[in-house]
Design a protein around this motif. Structure first.
Motif, short mmCIF file in Angstrom:
data_model
loop_
_atom_site.label_atom_id
_atom_site.label_comp_id
_atom_site.label_asym_id
_atom_site.label_seq_id
_atom_site.Cartn_x
_atom_site.Cartn_y
_atom_site.Cartn_z
N GLY A 10 49.69 -5.68 -35.29
CA GLY A 10 50.67 -5.60 -34.47
C GLY A 10 50.65 -4.42 -33.56
N GLY A 11 51.05 -4.65 -32.38
CA GLY A 11 51.16 -3.63 -31.40
C GLY A 11 50.24 -3.05 -30.62
N ILE A 12 48.90 -3.73 -30.77
CA ILE A 12 47.68 -3.62 -30.24
C ILE A 12 47.39 -4.05 -28.88
CG2 ILE A 12 46.25 -5.43 -30.93
CD1 ILE A 12 45.25 -1.98 -31.62
N SER A 15 49.77 -9.53 -27.19
CA SER A 15 50.48 -10.34 -26.48
C SER A 15 50.36 -10.07 -24.80
CB SER A 15 51.95 -10.42 -26.79
OG SER A 15 52.16 -10.96 -27.96
N THR A 16 50.07 -8.84 -24.69
CA THR A 16 49.76 -8.32 -23.11
C THR A 16 48.61 -9.00 -22.68
OG1 THR A 16 50.99 -6.42 -23.72
CG2 THR A 16 49.47 -6.55 -21.67
N ILE A 17 47.47 -8.97 -23.36
CA ILE A 17 46.21 -9.38 -23.16
C ILE A 17 46.57 -11.04 -22.98
CG2 ILE A 17 43.97 -9.73 -23.91
CD1 ILE A 17 44.16 -6.63 -24.70
N PRO A 39 56.13 -13.57 -35.38
CA PRO A 39 57.57 -13.40 -35.51
C PRO A 39 58.18 -12.57 -34.52
CG PRO A 39 56.46 -12.57 -37.71
CD PRO A 39 55.38 -13.02 -36.79
N LYS A 40 57.42 -11.75 -33.86
CA LYS A 40 58.27 -11.24 -32.69
C LYS A 40 58.51 -12.01 -31.67
CE LYS A 40 55.31 -7.22 -31.82
NZ LYS A 40 54.57 -6.52 -31.06
N HIS A 41 57.71 -13.19 -31.36
CA HIS A 41 58.01 -14.34 -30.53
C HIS A 41 58.38 -13.87 -29.00
CE1 HIS A 41 62.59 -14.08 -30.76
NE2 HIS A 41 62.40 -13.47 -31.66
P1 ADP Z 1 51.01 -7.02 -29.70
O1 ADP Z 1 51.30 -8.34 -29.02
O2 ADP Z 1 49.60 -6.72 -30.37
O3 ADP Z 1 52.08 -6.50 -30.87
P2 ADP Z 1 51.90 -5.90 -27.26
O4 ADP Z 1 51.00 -6.65 -26.31
O5 ADP Z 1 53.34 -6.32 -27.22
O6 ADP Z 1 51.13 -5.94 -28.59
O7 ADP Z 1 51.73 -4.55 -26.70
C1 ADP Z 1 52.42 -3.36 -27.25
C2 ADP Z 1 52.75 -2.34 -26.19
O8 ADP Z 1 51.72 -1.52 -25.79
C3 ADP Z 1 53.44 -2.80 -25.08
O9 ADP Z 1 54.66 -2.11 -24.71
C4 ADP Z 1 52.30 -2.79 -23.98
O10 ADP Z 1 53.05 -2.22 -22.73
C5 ADP Z 1 51.76 -1.79 -24.39
N1 ADP Z 1 50.24 -1.72 -23.98
C6 ADP Z 1 49.63 -2.74 -24.31
N2 ADP Z 1 48.32 -2.49 -23.74
C7 ADP Z 1 48.23 -1.64 -22.90
C8 ADP Z 1 47.59 -1.20 -21.76
N3 ADP Z 1 46.17 -1.56 -21.72
N4 ADP Z 1 47.91 -0.06 -21.03
C9 ADP Z 1 49.13 0.39 -21.22
N5 ADP Z 1 49.95 -0.21 -22.09
C10 ADP Z 1 49.58 -1.20 -23.01
#
Ligand code: ADP
Ligand code: MG
Length: 272
Positions: A10-12, A15-17, A39-41
């Motif tokens: 979680g938080g890694i 979703s962003t990627i 579940p964070k949806h």
């Molecule tokens: P997950 O889906 O794994 O829980 P998220 O994609 O929601 O994680 O990312 C968690 C936070 O980290 C988000 O607020 C996102 O903006 C930040 N983040 C992720 N990757 C990067 C990156 N390469 N550079 C800057 N911020 C990032």
């Protein structure tokens, strides 16, 4: 069709990627299905209009109470995103009540009943929480939805611990045709010694597909109604890295991916 599953702690940055990968594929005129299994949806929030879509669990309560799966259409489960990406979110129970993994299993059963993956997609991207690899979160591996598994890690030990666990479930389900395509190192610290991550990848029998840089363009895109970075800042370091990653994931072949060799917990904590 290529079925890609993005796993990680979680938080890694899963979703962003995942959302940026789906966007790259859609911009290349591929027909994309994007499924959030956390579940964070919020996996699809950047692919629609910046708002959270109704989750499968919410729909389940609203629709499935009165109809059975057989009467549903795929369109009941999907929301069309901005670039024509079909989006779904499993969702989860109220915090403290029920089991989040169950929602994923139920949603995948409905997908199967509706033949959703036969819907002519070029690529499906599943974004799956991997802190707890319980049966529900492993459902995409069990039910033949997955093909290529990609694990997002950072240089932090707990991210690698989760990755090692996910590699165990990939090994368990490898007979389903699931294989570990590689790791994505979403670095927190740009100056980190990359050799440790490379060593970890080698130990668990895989490779690092891409080192993704920390980039403030990610945060800026999030505050701009969750637009994806590849759309909002296509020349940013993050966007360039994601385009490269998208191509690499598509080109990985099963025969180049041996069954992973995760460490047992004592070995993992014993230092390597
Ligand atoms: P997950 O889906 O794994 O829980 P998220 O994609 O929601 O994680 O990312 C968690 C936070 O980290 C988000 O607020 C996102 O903006 C930040 N983040 C992720 N990757 C990067 C990156 N390469 N550079 C800057 N911020 C990032
Ligand atoms: Mg997420």
């Amino acid at each position: 069709m290529q079925n890609i599953v993005i796993f990680g702690k979680g938080g890694i940055g899963k979703s962003t990627i995942a959302a940026n990968l789906s966007t790259v594929y859609a911009l290349q005129k591929r027909k994309v299905l994007h499924v959030g299994c956390d579940p964070k949806h919020d996996s699809t929030v950047g692919l629609v209009d910046g708002s959270l879509i109704e989750t499968f669990m919410e729909k389940h309560a609203r629709i499935f109470g009165v109809r059975d799966h057989g009467e549903l259409k795929a369109s009941d489960l999907l929301v069309k995103g901005r670039l024509g990406i079909d989006c779904a979110e499993a969702g989860g129970p109220e915090p403290g009540v029920g089991c989040a993994g169950r929602g994923i299993s139920l949603m995948l059963e409905a997908f199967q009943d509706l033949g959703l993956l036969k819907g002519g997609y070029d690529v499906s991207v599943f974004d799956v929480l991997g802190d707890v690899v319980c049966g529900g979160f492993a459902a995409p591996l069990r039910k033949g939805f997955a093909e290529k598994i990609v694990i997002v890690v950072s240089e932090e030990l707990m991210a690698l611990y989760a990755a090692n666990n996910i590699a165990k479930s990939v090994r368990t389900y490898s007979s389903n045709g699931v294989y570990l395509a590689g790791l994505v190192a979403n670095l927190k610290d740009g100056k980190v010694d990359r050799r440790r991550l490379e060593k970890f990848a080698k130990l668990i029998g895989t490779r690092i597909l891409e080192f993704v840089p920390r980039d403030q363009a990610v945060r800026e895109a999030e505050f701009a109604r969750h637009k994806t970075v590849v759309e909002r800042s296509p020349r940013s370091a993050f966007a360039k890295s994601l385009k490269s990653l998208a191509a690499k994931i598509l080109s990985v072949r099963r025969e180049d991916c041996p069954v992973p060799t995760p460490m047992d917990d004592r070995r993992f904590y014993g230092g390597w």
